[in-house]
Design a protein around this motif. Structure first.
Motif, short mmCIF file in Angstrom:
data_model
loop_
_atom_site.label_atom_id
_atom_site.label_comp_id
_atom_site.label_asym_id
_atom_site.label_seq_id
_atom_site.Cartn_x
_atom_site.Cartn_y
_atom_site.Cartn_z
N UNK A 15 0.84 -1.20 0.00
CA UNK A 15 0.00 0.00 0.00
C UNK A 15 0.88 1.25 0.00
N UNK A 16 1.94 1.25 0.79
CA UNK A 16 2.85 2.39 0.80
C UNK A 16 3.47 2.60 -0.58
N UNK A 17 3.86 1.52 -1.25
CA UNK A 17 4.44 1.63 -2.59
C UNK A 17 3.40 2.18 -3.57
N UNK A 18 2.16 1.70 -3.46
CA UNK A 18 1.08 2.19 -4.31
C UNK A 18 0.87 3.69 -4.08
N UNK A 19 0.83 4.10 -2.83
CA UNK A 19 0.61 5.51 -2.49
C UNK A 19 1.77 6.38 -2.98
N UNK A 20 3.00 5.91 -2.81
CA UNK A 20 4.17 6.65 -3.32
C UNK A 20 4.08 6.79 -4.84
N UNK A 92 2.87 7.41 13.63
CA UNK A 92 2.74 7.60 12.19
C UNK A 92 3.25 6.42 11.37
N UNK A 93 4.38 5.87 11.72
CA UNK A 93 4.94 4.77 10.92
C UNK A 93 4.09 3.51 11.02
N UNK A 94 3.23 3.41 12.02
CA UNK A 94 2.38 2.24 12.20
C UNK A 94 0.91 2.56 11.92
N UNK A 95 0.63 3.71 11.32
CA UNK A 95 -0.76 4.11 11.09
C UNK A 95 -1.49 3.05 10.26
N UNK A 96 -2.80 2.92 10.47
CA UNK A 96 -3.60 1.92 9.75
C UNK A 96 -3.67 2.20 8.24
N UNK A 97 -4.16 1.23 7.51
CA UNK A 97 -4.24 1.30 6.05
C UNK A 97 -5.03 2.53 5.60
N UNK A 98 -6.19 2.77 6.18
CA UNK A 98 -7.03 3.89 5.74
C UNK A 98 -6.29 5.21 5.90
N UNK A 99 -5.49 5.33 6.94
CA UNK A 99 -4.72 6.56 7.16
C UNK A 99 -3.64 6.74 6.10
N UNK A 100 -3.11 5.64 5.60
CA UNK A 100 -2.07 5.69 4.58
C UNK A 100 -2.63 6.17 3.24
N UNK A 101 -3.91 5.93 3.01
CA UNK A 101 -4.52 6.28 1.72
C UNK A 101 -5.30 7.58 1.76
N UNK A 102 -5.52 8.13 2.95
CA UNK A 102 -6.31 9.36 3.07
C UNK A 102 -5.78 10.45 2.15
N UNK A 103 -6.71 11.13 1.50
CA UNK A 103 -6.36 12.27 0.68
C UNK A 103 -6.10 11.92 -0.77
N UNK A 104 -5.65 10.71 -1.03
CA UNK A 104 -5.36 10.32 -2.41
C UNK A 104 -6.66 10.01 -3.15
N UNK A 105 -6.65 10.07 -4.47
CA UNK A 105 -7.85 9.73 -5.22
C UNK A 105 -8.26 8.27 -4.99
N UNK A 106 -9.52 8.06 -4.69
CA UNK A 106 -10.05 6.71 -4.49
C UNK A 106 -11.28 6.52 -5.35
N UNK A 107 -11.54 5.28 -5.69
CA UNK A 107 -12.79 4.91 -6.33
C UNK A 107 -13.44 3.87 -5.42
#
Length: 175
Positions: A15-20, A92-107
């Motif tokens: 997920x981190x790689x996807x977000x980056x 922060x380094x252990x934040x949940x999945x939803x927190x890692x994706x917040x703000x980015x475009x989602x469908x």
């Protein structure tokens, strides 16, 4: 416990790689970063996320663990995330999945419709056309998270765990 969290840790890595990748693709059009707390509301976690958050807390020095627990206890009843202090996540380094994706475009699906959403602070250049590779499919991500959680529960002694836990419950904090 570490082996029980391997699948979750691999998911976090992906997920981190996807977000980056999305942030790189959209370069200066994404303003979300550590310290932005617009989306940081009180959430509940799957047991696997709670276990990972708890493990991250336990890895800290005793004084830091105690300080975080006191902070969470004092803010557990609020609408904002109890891990938020001065607009920053205390884990922060252990934040949940939803927190890692917040703000980015989602469908995501809402009934029979597919909808696209993004933090209003992002993509502020008026250009809303996005390629499929710059959007997170939240339904697929959640399906994967449910599968990882189910596998975690099947191997953990989790017979007494609720389906979802608050952050205070995850960190074993009494508000």
């Amino acid at each position: 416990m570490d082996n029980l969290l391997d699948n979750y840790c691999q998911m976090v890595s992906r997920v981190d790689a996807l977000c980056r990748g999305i942030q790189d693709l959209l370069s200066g059009r994404i303003t979300c970063s550590e310290g932005c707390s617009s989306c940081c509301t009180a959430i509940t976690l799957f047991p696997v996320e709670a276990a990972a958050l708890h493990a991250a807390l336990e890895a800290l020095p005793a004084a830091r663990r105690a300080a975080i627990r006191r902070h969470v206890a004092a803010h557990a009843a609020g609408e904002r995330c109890p891990l938020l202090e001065d607009h920053r996540c205390l884990l922060y380094s252990a934040r949940p999945i939803i927190c890692r994706t917040h703000g980015l475009p989602i469908v995501y699906s809402e009934g029979s419709e597919r909808k696209v959403d993004c933090c209003p602070l992002n993509l502020s250049d008026g250009e809303q056309a996005l390629s499929g590779s710059s959007i997170i499919d939240l339904d697929r991500l959640n399906t994967l998270l449910v599968a990882v959680n189910t596998l975690f529960l099947s191997h953990a002694d989790a017979s007494d765990l609720p389906e979802r836990l608050t952050i205070a419950e995850a960190l074993k904090v009494k508000p």
